[in-house]
Design an enzyme around this catalytic site. Structure first.
Site, PDB file in Angstrom:
ATOM      1  N   HIS A 203       0.797  -1.232   0.000  1.00  0.00           N
ATOM      2  CA  HIS A 203       0.000   0.000   0.000  1.00  0.00           C
ATOM      3  C   HIS A 203       0.829   1.282   0.000  1.00  0.00           C
ATOM      4  CE1 HIS A 203       0.783  -0.240   4.352  1.00  0.00           C
ATOM      5  NE2 HIS A 203       0.640   1.058   4.343  1.00  0.00           N
TER       6      HIS A 203
HETATM    7  C1  UD1 Z   1      -2.424   5.545   5.169  1.00  0.00           C
HETATM    8  C2  UD1 Z   1      -1.177   6.176   5.784  1.00  0.00           C
HETATM    9  C3  UD1 Z   1      -0.064   5.144   5.839  1.00  0.00           C
HETATM   10  C4  UD1 Z   1      -0.500   3.884   6.548  1.00  0.00           C
HETATM   11  C5  UD1 Z   1      -1.781   3.369   5.898  1.00  0.00           C
HETATM   12  C6  UD1 Z   1      -2.305   2.191   6.685  1.00  0.00           C
HETATM   13  C7  UD1 Z   1      -0.916   8.575   5.330  1.00  0.00           C
HETATM   14  C8  UD1 Z   1      -0.202   9.587   4.517  1.00  0.00           C
HETATM   15  N1  UD1 Z   1      -0.702   7.293   4.957  1.00  0.00           N
HETATM   16  O1  UD1 Z   1      -2.124   5.224   3.833  1.00  0.00           O
HETATM   17  O2  UD1 Z   1       1.042   5.679   6.545  1.00  0.00           O
HETATM   18  O3  UD1 Z   1       0.514   2.926   6.424  1.00  0.00           O
HETATM   19  O4  UD1 Z   1      -2.781   4.396   5.915  1.00  0.00           O
HETATM   20  O5  UD1 Z   1      -3.159   1.403   5.922  1.00  0.00           O
HETATM   21  O6  UD1 Z   1      -1.628   8.901   6.228  1.00  0.00           O
HETATM   22  N2  UD1 Z   1      -9.334   4.273   0.521  1.00  0.00           N
HETATM   23  C9  UD1 Z   1     -10.562   3.671   0.402  1.00  0.00           C
HETATM   24  N3  UD1 Z   1     -11.213   3.310   1.546  1.00  0.00           N
HETATM   25  C10 UD1 Z   1     -10.730   3.533   2.789  1.00  0.00           C
HETATM   26  C11 UD1 Z   1      -9.480   4.156   2.903  1.00  0.00           C
HETATM   27  C12 UD1 Z   1      -8.790   4.519   1.768  1.00  0.00           C
HETATM   28  O7  UD1 Z   1     -11.055   3.452  -0.698  1.00  0.00           O
HETATM   29  O8  UD1 Z   1     -11.390   3.156   3.789  1.00  0.00           O
HETATM   30  C13 UD1 Z   1      -8.582   4.611  -0.709  1.00  0.00           C
HETATM   31  C14 UD1 Z   1      -8.909   6.007  -1.259  1.00  0.00           C
HETATM   32  O9  UD1 Z   1      -8.842   5.920  -2.646  1.00  0.00           O
HETATM   33  C15 UD1 Z   1      -7.743   6.834  -0.731  1.00  0.00           C
HETATM   34  C16 UD1 Z   1      -6.604   5.837  -0.756  1.00  0.00           C
HETATM   35  O10 UD1 Z   1      -7.184   4.591  -0.406  1.00  0.00           O
HETATM   36  O11 UD1 Z   1      -7.498   7.964  -1.517  1.00  0.00           O
HETATM   37  C17 UD1 Z   1      -5.474   6.162   0.202  1.00  0.00           C
HETATM   38  O12 UD1 Z   1      -5.959   6.300   1.541  1.00  0.00           O
HETATM   39  P1  UD1 Z   1      -5.186   7.217   2.586  1.00  0.00           P
HETATM   40  O13 UD1 Z   1      -5.812   7.094   3.911  1.00  0.00           O
HETATM   41  O14 UD1 Z   1      -4.993   8.593   2.038  1.00  0.00           O
HETATM   42  O15 UD1 Z   1      -3.736   6.607   2.632  1.00  0.00           O
HETATM   43  P2  UD1 Z   1      -3.284   5.087   2.789  1.00  0.00           P
HETATM   44  O16 UD1 Z   1      -2.621   4.672   1.517  1.00  0.00           O
HETATM   45  O17 UD1 Z   1      -4.406   4.276   3.304  1.00  0.00           O
HETATM   46  N1  UDP Z   2      -3.957  -5.846   8.552  1.00  0.00           N
HETATM   47  C1  UDP Z   2      -5.230  -6.387   8.652  1.00  0.00           C
HETATM   48  N2  UDP Z   2      -5.854  -6.784   7.504  1.00  0.00           N
HETATM   49  C2  UDP Z   2      -5.288  -6.666   6.276  1.00  0.00           C
HETATM   50  C3  UDP Z   2      -3.984  -6.116   6.188  1.00  0.00           C
HETATM   51  C4  UDP Z   2      -3.352  -5.696   7.345  1.00  0.00           C
HETATM   52  O1  UDP Z   2      -5.766  -6.512   9.759  1.00  0.00           O
HETATM   53  O2  UDP Z   2      -5.920  -7.040   5.282  1.00  0.00           O
HETATM   54  C5  UDP Z   2      -3.288  -5.407   9.795  1.00  0.00           C
HETATM   55  C6  UDP Z   2      -1.909  -5.996   9.987  1.00  0.00           C
HETATM   56  O3  UDP Z   2      -1.986  -7.269  10.597  1.00  0.00           O
HETATM   57  C7  UDP Z   2      -1.254  -4.962  10.876  1.00  0.00           C
HETATM   58  C8  UDP Z   2      -1.863  -3.665  10.391  1.00  0.00           C
HETATM   59  O4  UDP Z   2      -3.065  -4.022   9.711  1.00  0.00           O
HETATM   60  O5  UDP Z   2      -1.605  -5.155  12.224  1.00  0.00           O
HETATM   61  C9  UDP Z   2      -0.925  -2.966   9.459  1.00  0.00           C
HETATM   62  O6  UDP Z   2      -1.581  -1.951   8.810  1.00  0.00           O
HETATM   63  P1  UDP Z   2      -1.099  -1.384   7.398  1.00  0.00           P
HETATM   64  O7  UDP Z   2      -0.247  -2.382   6.712  1.00  0.00           O
HETATM   65  O8  UDP Z   2      -2.305  -0.890   6.702  1.00  0.00           O
HETATM   66  O9  UDP Z   2      -0.271  -0.087   7.831  1.00  0.00           O
HETATM   67  P2  UDP Z   2       1.236   0.167   8.321  1.00  0.00           P
HETATM   68  O10 UDP Z   2       1.541  -0.741   9.437  1.00  0.00           O
HETATM   69  O11 UDP Z   2       2.124  -0.032   7.147  1.00  0.00           O
HETATM   70  O12 UDP Z   2       1.212   1.608   8.705  1.00  0.00           O
END
Ligand code: UD1
Ligand code: UDP
Length: 352
Positions: A203
């Site tokens: 991601h």
């Molecule tokens: C965010 C965090 C990242 C973290 C990750 C955990 C920032 C800059 N990044 O990244 O550090 O590791 O969360 O998962 O804060 N979207 C959906 N549904 C949702 C959420 C997101 O469709 O419920 C899609 C949207 O298109 C959105 C994109 O995912 O624009 C990115 O979501 P966003 O929360 O901006 O950043 P993450 O990539 O999730």
């Molecule tokens: N995770 C989850 N379901 C998924 C993918 C990840 O529950 O389909 C959990 C994972 O076990 C960990 C956390 O989400 O505890 C990590 O989140 P993510 O990878 O989104 O973010 P990051 O840790 O990179 O910020």
């Protein structure tokens, strides 16, 4: 004492579940959800599974550019801080939710407690690195998982209010890994045999926003010797759809799964391929080799201890790691002993 805990993204629900459990018997905790993540399988599932109380306040900010999302969150958090006047704002990790909360609080002189302080990738191109550096510099209490995190802060001139407490994600894993086999049927549902599949997540912006890197990683999944179970983050799903990428039948794309199913998938995998921060550590804790699809990591101990291999997005390196690379060392405990949340709670409560 009144504490506001701010969450918004998937890993924050997991971290806050443990801290909230430690805080609630001793103080008034107000749980605020920014709405950064909002799909059921990115948010509500964690409240259902982790015994995390439903948010007291929900900002409903949703997705947007960095500035739009952060700005909306700041406005919402500021209003709450002005009304509630908490003793602490607790923020987690390095997301836009973390930054927005901390900036709003700093301007109102609300003390900030940063859980997972001091982590660095030393890559300012990474949005999370900007968030963590800024938040650390305006926090009053900095809860670091390790000594190297403390050293990173010291190099930036931060030594006041710094505490080594271990990692709250270790607390969560140690608690929930016991329940996972009883509460999820994910292996049977996906017809998986333990040790006969790889588990993958992607991601990070660096991988999803660069089509060449994303395609190179997916090609490696196609060429892996094992079926690759790939719970796809909505960000990645959107890019794969927009680019019109199709993968062969070695790659099993599924929706994001709940935490218990994820732990079960992790613990039974032959190997884990990921760019997630949390998943790298979980791989180490469950004793499964991790191939990290990044050029660097904040969780350097997992690499130094021989259980994590950085391959970047290079197809040949990823495939070779899946085929030939195995850890050769025993694991030693890092990131605490599962009592981080209690330590954080005790430190915050002692400052009343
Ligand atoms: C965010 C965090 C990242 C973290 C990750 C955990 C920032 C800059 N990044 O990244 O550090 O590791 O969360 O998962 O804060 N979207 C959906 N549904 C949702 C959420 C997101 O469709 O419920 C899609 C949207 O298109 C959105 C994109 O995912 O624009 C990115 O979501 P966003 O929360 O901006 O950043 P993450 O990539 O999730
Ligand atoms: N995770 C989850 N379901 C998924 C993918 C990840 O529950 O389909 C959990 C994972 O076990 C960990 C956390 O989400 O505890 C990590 O989140 P993510 O990878 O989104 O973010 P990051 O840790 O990179 O910020």
């Amino acid at each position: 004492m009144k504490i506001i805990s701010l969450v918004g993204a998937r890993p924050q629900f997991i971290k806050a579940a443990m801290v909230s459990r430690a805080l609630r018997p001793h103080c008034q905790e107000i749980l605020v959800h920014t709405g950064q993540h909002y799909d059921g399988n990115m948010s509500q599932v964690f409240f259902d599974e982790l015994e995390l109380p439903e948010p007291d306040l929900f900002l409903g900010v949703g997705s947007g550019s960095h500035a739009v999302q952060t700005g909306r969150m700041m406005t919402g958090v500021e209003e709450i801080l002005l009304k509630e006047k908490p003793d602490w704002l607790v923020v987690y990790g390095d997301t836009n939710t973390t930054l927005a909360g901390a900036l709003a609080a700093a301007k109102l002189q609300t003390p900030i407690a940063h859980v997972e302080a001091g982590l660095r990738s030393f890559q300012r191109a990474m949005p999370e690195e900007i968030n963590r550096v800024l938040v650390d510099h305006i926090s009053t209490a900095l809860f670091c998982p390790t000594q190297p995190a403390v050293d990173n802060l010291a190099r930036e001139g931060i030594s006041q209010g710094v505490h080594i407490v271990g990692d709250v994600m270790a607390d969560a894993l140690l608690h929930f890994i016991q329940l996972a086999p009883h509460k999820t049927t994910i292996l049977a549902d996906l017809k998986l045999e333990p040790g006969k599949y790889a588990l993958a997540t992607i991601h990070r912006a660096a991988n999803t926003d660069d089509p060449l890197r994303l395609k190179a990683i997916l090609r490696a999944f196609e060429e892996a010797d094992l079926p690759v179970i790939f719970p796809v983050h909505p960000r990645t799903r959107k890019v794969i759809r927009d680019l019109g990428i199709f993968t062969n039948n070695n790659v099993h794309m599924i929706d994001p799964v709940g935490y218990l199913a994820m732990l079960q998938l992790e613990a039974n995998a032959d190997c884990i391929l990921t760019d997630s921060g949390g998943v790298q550590k979980e791989a180490y804790w469950v004793g499964v080799r991790c191939i990290t699809l990044r050029d660097e990591t904040e969780w350097v101990e997992t690499v130094e201890l021989g259980w994590n291999k950085l391959t970047g997005a290079d197809t040949a390196s990823i495939v070779a790691a899946v085929r030939y690379w195995r850890p050769t060392t025993n694991r030693t405990p890092v990131y605490g002993n599962g009592h981080s949340a209690e330590k954080i709670s005790a430190i915050l409560l002692a400052q009343s």
